[in-house]
Design a protein around this motif. Structure first.
Motif, mmCIF file in Angstrom:
data_model
loop_
_atom_site.group_PDB
_atom_site.id
_atom_site.type_symbol
_atom_site.label_atom_id
_atom_site.label_comp_id
_atom_site.label_asym_id
_atom_site.label_seq_id
_atom_site.Cartn_x
_atom_site.Cartn_y
_atom_site.Cartn_z
ATOM 1 N N VAL A 244 -57.864 21.418 -10.073
ATOM 2 C CA VAL A 244 -57.319 21.408 -8.714
ATOM 3 C C VAL A 244 -56.944 22.817 -8.266
ATOM 4 O O VAL A 244 -57.231 23.228 -7.128
ATOM 5 C CB VAL A 244 -56.110 20.464 -8.620
ATOM 6 N N ALA A 245 -56.321 23.580 -9.139
ATOM 7 C CA ALA A 245 -55.907 24.938 -8.781
ATOM 8 C C ALA A 245 -57.102 25.793 -8.401
ATOM 9 O O ALA A 245 -57.072 26.542 -7.416
ATOM 10 C CB ALA A 245 -55.140 25.575 -9.933
ATOM 11 N N GLN A 246 -58.200 25.682 -9.169
ATOM 12 C CA GLN A 246 -59.405 26.439 -8.841
ATOM 13 C C GLN A 246 -59.966 26.047 -7.482
ATOM 14 O O GLN A 246 -60.379 26.899 -6.691
ATOM 15 C CB GLN A 246 -60.474 26.200 -9.909
ATOM 16 N N GLN A 247 -59.956 24.752 -7.192
ATOM 17 C CA GLN A 247 -60.626 24.276 -5.986
ATOM 18 C C GLN A 247 -59.798 24.450 -4.722
ATOM 19 O O GLN A 247 -60.300 24.217 -3.620
ATOM 20 C CB GLN A 247 -61.053 22.822 -6.193
ATOM 21 N N LEU A 248 -58.567 24.865 -4.853
ATOM 22 C CA LEU A 248 -57.754 25.199 -3.677
ATOM 23 C C LEU A 248 -58.093 26.584 -3.127
ATOM 24 O O LEU A 248 -57.627 26.956 -2.052
ATOM 25 C CB LEU A 248 -56.269 25.151 -4.029
ATOM 26 N N ASP A 249 -58.895 27.342 -3.853
ATOM 27 C CA ASP A 249 -59.220 28.713 -3.471
ATOM 28 C C ASP A 249 -60.172 28.723 -2.276
ATOM 29 O O ASP A 249 -61.290 28.223 -2.359
ATOM 30 C CB ASP A 249 -59.858 29.429 -4.665
ATOM 31 N N ALA A 250 -59.751 29.286 -1.159
ATOM 32 C CA ALA A 250 -60.596 29.397 0.036
ATOM 33 C C ALA A 250 -59.919 30.330 1.031
ATOM 34 O O ALA A 250 -58.700 30.530 0.990
ATOM 35 C CB ALA A 250 -60.833 28.037 0.679
ATOM 36 N N ASP A 251 -60.725 30.890 1.917
ATOM 37 C CA ASP A 251 -60.204 31.722 3.001
ATOM 38 C C ASP A 251 -60.154 30.960 4.317
ATOM 39 O O ASP A 251 -60.033 31.559 5.387
ATOM 40 C CB ASP A 251 -61.073 32.976 3.162
ATOM 41 N N VAL A 252 -60.255 29.645 4.234
ATOM 42 C CA VAL A 252 -60.159 28.767 5.402
ATOM 43 C C VAL A 252 -59.138 27.682 5.066
ATOM 44 O O VAL A 252 -58.791 27.489 3.903
ATOM 45 C CB VAL A 252 -61.533 28.133 5.739
ATOM 46 N N PRO A 253 -58.624 26.951 6.076
ATOM 47 C CA PRO A 253 -57.632 25.904 5.793
ATOM 48 C C PRO A 253 -58.187 24.815 4.880
ATOM 49 O O PRO A 253 -59.332 24.384 5.024
ATOM 50 C CB PRO A 253 -57.313 25.350 7.189
ATOM 51 N N VAL A 254 -57.348 24.384 3.909
ATOM 52 C CA VAL A 254 -57.731 23.392 2.913
ATOM 53 C C VAL A 254 -56.760 22.220 2.979
ATOM 54 O O VAL A 254 -55.555 22.401 3.157
ATOM 55 C CB VAL A 254 -57.718 23.994 1.488
ATOM 56 N N GLY A 255 -57.269 20.999 2.824
ATOM 57 C CA GLY A 255 -56.433 19.809 2.790
ATOM 58 C C GLY A 255 -56.897 18.856 1.705
ATOM 59 O O GLY A 255 -57.778 19.176 0.904
ATOM 60 N N VAL A 256 -56.300 17.669 1.685
ATOM 61 C CA VAL A 256 -56.667 16.631 0.737
ATOM 62 C C VAL A 256 -56.838 15.320 1.489
ATOM 63 O O VAL A 256 -56.005 14.973 2.336
ATOM 64 C CB VAL A 256 -55.593 16.462 -0.360
ATOM 65 N N LEU A 257 -57.923 14.581 1.196
ATOM 66 C CA LEU A 257 -58.091 13.235 1.719
ATOM 67 C C LEU A 257 -57.265 12.290 0.847
ATOM 68 O O LEU A 257 -57.533 12.143 -0.349
ATOM 69 C CB LEU A 257 -59.561 12.820 1.696
ATOM 70 N N LEU A 258 -56.267 11.678 1.437
ATOM 71 C CA LEU A 258 -55.285 10.893 0.688
ATOM 72 C C LEU A 258 -55.360 9.429 1.105
ATOM 73 O O LEU A 258 -54.983 9.067 2.221
ATOM 74 C CB LEU A 258 -53.884 11.445 0.948
ATOM 75 N N SER A 259 -55.833 8.583 0.203
ATOM 76 C CA SER A 259 -55.913 7.147 0.493
ATOM 77 C C SER A 259 -54.662 6.410 0.057
ATOM 78 O O SER A 259 -54.455 5.259 0.455
ATOM 79 C CB SER A 259 -57.126 6.541 -0.212
ATOM 80 N N GLY A 260 -53.855 7.041 -0.785
ATOM 81 C CA GLY A 260 -52.734 6.330 -1.374
ATOM 82 C C GLY A 260 -53.111 5.588 -2.636
ATOM 83 O O GLY A 260 -52.282 4.896 -3.222
ATOM 84 N N GLY A 261 -54.363 5.721 -3.065
ATOM 85 C CA GLY A 261 -54.779 5.195 -4.355
ATOM 86 C C GLY A 261 -54.467 6.203 -5.446
ATOM 87 O O GLY A 261 -54.082 7.354 -5.185
ATOM 88 N N LEU A 262 -54.642 5.805 -6.676
ATOM 89 C CA LEU A 262 -54.299 6.659 -7.807
ATOM 90 C C LEU A 262 -55.082 7.968 -7.792
ATOM 91 O O LEU A 262 -54.514 9.038 -8.038
ATOM 92 C CB LEU A 262 -54.558 5.904 -9.115
ATOM 93 N N ASP A 263 -56.375 7.902 -7.492
ATOM 94 C CA ASP A 263 -57.243 9.073 -7.627
ATOM 95 C C ASP A 263 -56.862 10.174 -6.638
ATOM 96 O O ASP A 263 -56.575 11.316 -7.017
ATOM 97 C CB ASP A 263 -58.702 8.675 -7.423
ATOM 98 N N SER A 264 -56.895 9.846 -5.349
ATOM 99 C CA SER A 264 -56.587 10.863 -4.344
ATOM 100 C C SER A 264 -55.129 11.286 -4.398
ATOM 101 O O SER A 264 -54.792 12.438 -4.122
ATOM 102 C CB SER A 264 -56.944 10.355 -2.944
ATOM 103 N N SER A 265 -54.242 10.366 -4.766
ATOM 104 C CA SER A 265 -52.824 10.717 -4.872
ATOM 105 C C SER A 265 -52.598 11.712 -6.003
ATOM 106 O O SER A 265 -51.751 12.611 -5.903
ATOM 107 C CB SER A 265 -51.981 9.461 -5.098
ATOM 108 N N THR A 266 -53.358 11.569 -7.098
ATOM 109 C CA THR A 266 -53.285 12.541 -8.186
ATOM 110 C C THR A 266 -53.675 13.924 -7.696
ATOM 111 O O THR A 266 -52.980 14.921 -7.952
ATOM 112 C CB THR A 266 -54.211 12.108 -9.338
ATOM 113 N N VAL A 267 -54.791 14.011 -6.995
ATOM 114 C CA VAL A 267 -55.250 15.299 -6.471
ATOM 115 C C VAL A 267 -54.205 15.890 -5.529
ATOM 116 O O VAL A 267 -53.866 17.085 -5.613
ATOM 117 C CB VAL A 267 -56.605 15.142 -5.761
ATOM 118 N N ALA A 268 -53.675 15.061 -4.625
ATOM 119 C CA ALA A 268 -52.696 15.545 -3.652
ATOM 120 C C ALA A 268 -51.428 16.030 -4.340
ATOM 121 O O ALA A 268 -50.870 17.082 -3.990
ATOM 122 C CB ALA A 268 -52.381 14.449 -2.642
ATOM 123 N N ALA A 269 -50.942 15.271 -5.304
ATOM 124 C CA ALA A 269 -49.698 15.642 -5.971
ATOM 125 C C ALA A 269 -49.847 16.950 -6.747
ATOM 126 O O ALA A 269 -48.970 17.825 -6.693
ATOM 127 C CB ALA A 269 -49.254 14.521 -6.909
#
Length: 613
Positions: A244-269
């Protein structure tokens, strides 16, 4: 992100034919709106469409240096570490881009350079001195690349449509091509167009005067797992945090698609925690839904609405959260529907409403951010598969997802219900799937003396990485890019996959629940309600106009004597479906059958593909 296209020919002067590659790039226009570049010589032409995420002013392509020319799609997440390593070896850099790092990596390590890369990528490198082309794809196959050998060279592109735009490419789908369209999997290396190949995950394809040669620079290996339970959980958490730390690297705005399920919530947290530790943030999160909570779609794979869980997670991690409400236009608007289908970079897919819904979501979210991290492929990586609690699915001698869905699909597979019986008999899609299944298993690594039950679960894990992973990435990549959004998949980190491949099944499911290790690894980061929530797939809406829309489109197709799919279908059965109401218990099957016919017809028509039987 980008679109790549090119042509290598050892017999003709391509400097005179550079416009042909420009036409290939035109077919990939939606993969890159920030710039277009072309490099041409007598033997090779490389083209590139760019959507910039890093070093916005310094990463223009194709990039040439030291006798090599590069066209690159994707992200190299360890580019900073590689830059430092290459500087120590005497290399100098003019930009901050990962593109330049990749080019110097090739100059230093040659065709072994992919072994040094972390990321999602597909790239083409032309070595001017050796007159050699390399086509390379990342280990997990997140980014696509296709090629078509010619008599004296090769045509290549990020997507089939970029290859098909070249006049030397014969636009033919034979019986194996039709089987590939209907088989509910993505066969490794195969394409539905005769003669066209897909660069395999973890593969280098070398094209020179001696011909086309393929070799894998990465493959899974079977090793004994010696870590105890506590160490395994800690290692999973460490690998996730690194990815996750590697994939946050960008020179443009970055977000997370959050469904509230375990998978996306893990990435978001983990993303929120990473940004906070860096002194950045807050994280931006996005949830998709439909008016009145109509987010389920006609199908068996949704258990609950996303919005309440997503709000709870957003409050828990302190993200700046937005609910993206999609209305019926997302699945019924003809422009959105047709462009979403056309944007699928690999195959037509009988997935009711999904492409248009994802395309609409990408358009909305791209107004706020350019890059999003998502929880895709966690089911594959953490061994949470459809039907894994059913012995007949585990024992089936075909792909597990085919066996798991057989009870609510036509006997010949997903989306085949309206095709002509004589054609289906000739195609024998179940037999084709069984052949590909055996072919995939032949390449699987085993441990000597492994318990038979453990070996079977390893086989099923491997099959999902071979077929289902490719199927999912192929669909998501093209449709999201068409909507102006770059998707990143932290769960597709190859180190995480390598580690989990060798974790025993009993440890993967130690508490009797799906994704036991993932839940344990992030138990301190998420609310209990999310940790215990069941699976819930991407919402596609219950728009009442969707079924009538499909019927209307199918009716027009049946009245069009020139529709290319018409000779392949059972017109009597199709007209009977038009005249009957959609019954709830058959809705998913009927919608899938109609969508399959419509998408394949559009694919054949759009690219003037001829069927050869």
């Amino acid at each position: 992100m980008a679109g790549i296209a090119g042509w290598v020919d050892f017999h003709r002067d391509l400097a005179l034919d550079r416009n042909i590659v420009l036409a290939q790039l035109g077919a990939l226009a939606w993969r890159g709106s920030d710039g277009e570049g072309l490099w041409a010589s007598s033997r090779a032409v490389l083209g590139h469409r760019r959507r910039a995420a890093l070093d916005l002013g310094g990463g223009a392509q194709p990039m040439a240096h030291g006798g090599a020319v590069l066209a690159f799609d994707g992200e190299i997440y360890n580019h900073d570490a590689l830059r430092a390593e290459l500087k120590a070896l005497g290399h100098t850099f003019a930009t901050r881009s990962d593109t330049e790092v990749l080019l110097h990596a090739y100059l230093e390590w040659g065709e072994r350079c992919p072994e040094h890369l972390d990321g999602m990528f597909a790239f083409a490198i032309w070595d001017t001195g050796r007159e050699r082309l390399l086509l390379v794809r990342d280990r997990m196959g997140v980014k696509p690349m296709f090629y078509y050998p010619t008599v004296s060279g090769v045509v290549f592109a990020s997507e089939p449509k970029g290859v098909l735009a070249h006049p030397l490419v014969e636009r033919v789908a034979d019986l194996d091509g039709l089987r590939e369209l209907l088989a509910f999997t993505s066969s490794v290396g195969r394409s539905p167009v005769k003669g066209m190949r897909r660069v395999r995950p973890g593969e280098v394809v070398t094209v020179s005067r001696s011909g086309v040669h393929e070799h894998l620079y990465w493959r899974l290996a079977a090793r004994p797992h010696t870590d105890d339970h506590e160490t395994t959980v800690a290692r999973v958490r460490e690998l996730l945090e690194h990815s996750v730390a590697q994939q946050l690297d960008a020179d443009v705005p970055v977000g997370v698609l959050l469904s509230g399920g375990l998978d996306s919530s893990t990435v978001a947290a983990i993303a929120a925690k990473t940004l906070a530790d860096r002194g950045d943030g807050p994280l931006r999160t996005f949830t998709v839904g439909y008016p009145g909570g109509a987010a389920g779609g006609p199908g068996p794979m949704r258990a609950s609405e996303d919005a309440p869980y997503a709000r709870e997670v957003a409050a828990h991690i302190g993200s700046e959260h937005e609910f993206v409400e999609l209305d019926g236009v997302a699945v019924t608007d003809p422009v959105l529907r047709r462009t979403a289908v056309a944007a699928q970079q690999d195959l037509p897919v009988a997935a009711p409403q999904f492409p248009a819904s994802l395309r609409a979501l990408a358009r909305r979210v791209s107004e706020k951010v350019s890059v999003v991290l998502a929880g895709e492929q966690a089911d594959t990586v953490f061994a949470s598969f459809m039907g894994m609690d059913r012995p007949e699915v585990v024992a089936a001698q075909t792909y597990p997802w085919v066996a798991a869905t057989a009870h609510h699909l036509p006997p010949d597979g997903l989306g085949t219900g309206l095709f002509a019986p004589d054609l289906l008999k000739e195609l024998d899609v179940p037999g084709y799937c069984a052949d590909r299944y055996r072919e995939d298993l032949a390449g699987m690594p085993y441990l000597e003396g492994e318990d038979p039950d453990e070996r079977r679960m390893r086989e099923i894990y491997y099959l999902h990485l071979q077929g289902w992973q490719e199927f999912g990435c192929a669909l998501d990549d093209g449709v999201s890019l068409a909507g102006g959004l770059e998707l990143r998949w932290p769960f597709c980190d190859h180190r995480l996959v390598e580690y989990l491949f060798n974790v025993p099944w009993a440890m993967k499911t130690f508490d009797g629940k799906p994704k036991s290790l993932l839940r344990a690894a992030v138990a301190d980061l998420l609310p209990a309600s999310v940790l215990e929530r069941g699976p819930s797939q991407f919402p596609t809406g219950r728009d009442p106009g969707y079924a009538p829309l499909l019927k209307s489109e199918l009716g027009r197709l049946l009245d069009d004597s020139g529709a290319p799919v018409l000779p392949l279908i059972d017109t009597g059965r199709a007209r009977a479906l038009l005249e009957s109401p959609i019954e709830p218990k058959r809705a998913w099957r009927d919608l899938t059958d109609m969508e399959s016919v419509l998408q394949i017809n559009q694919w054949l028509d759009q690219h003037s593909i001829r069927i050869s039987r």
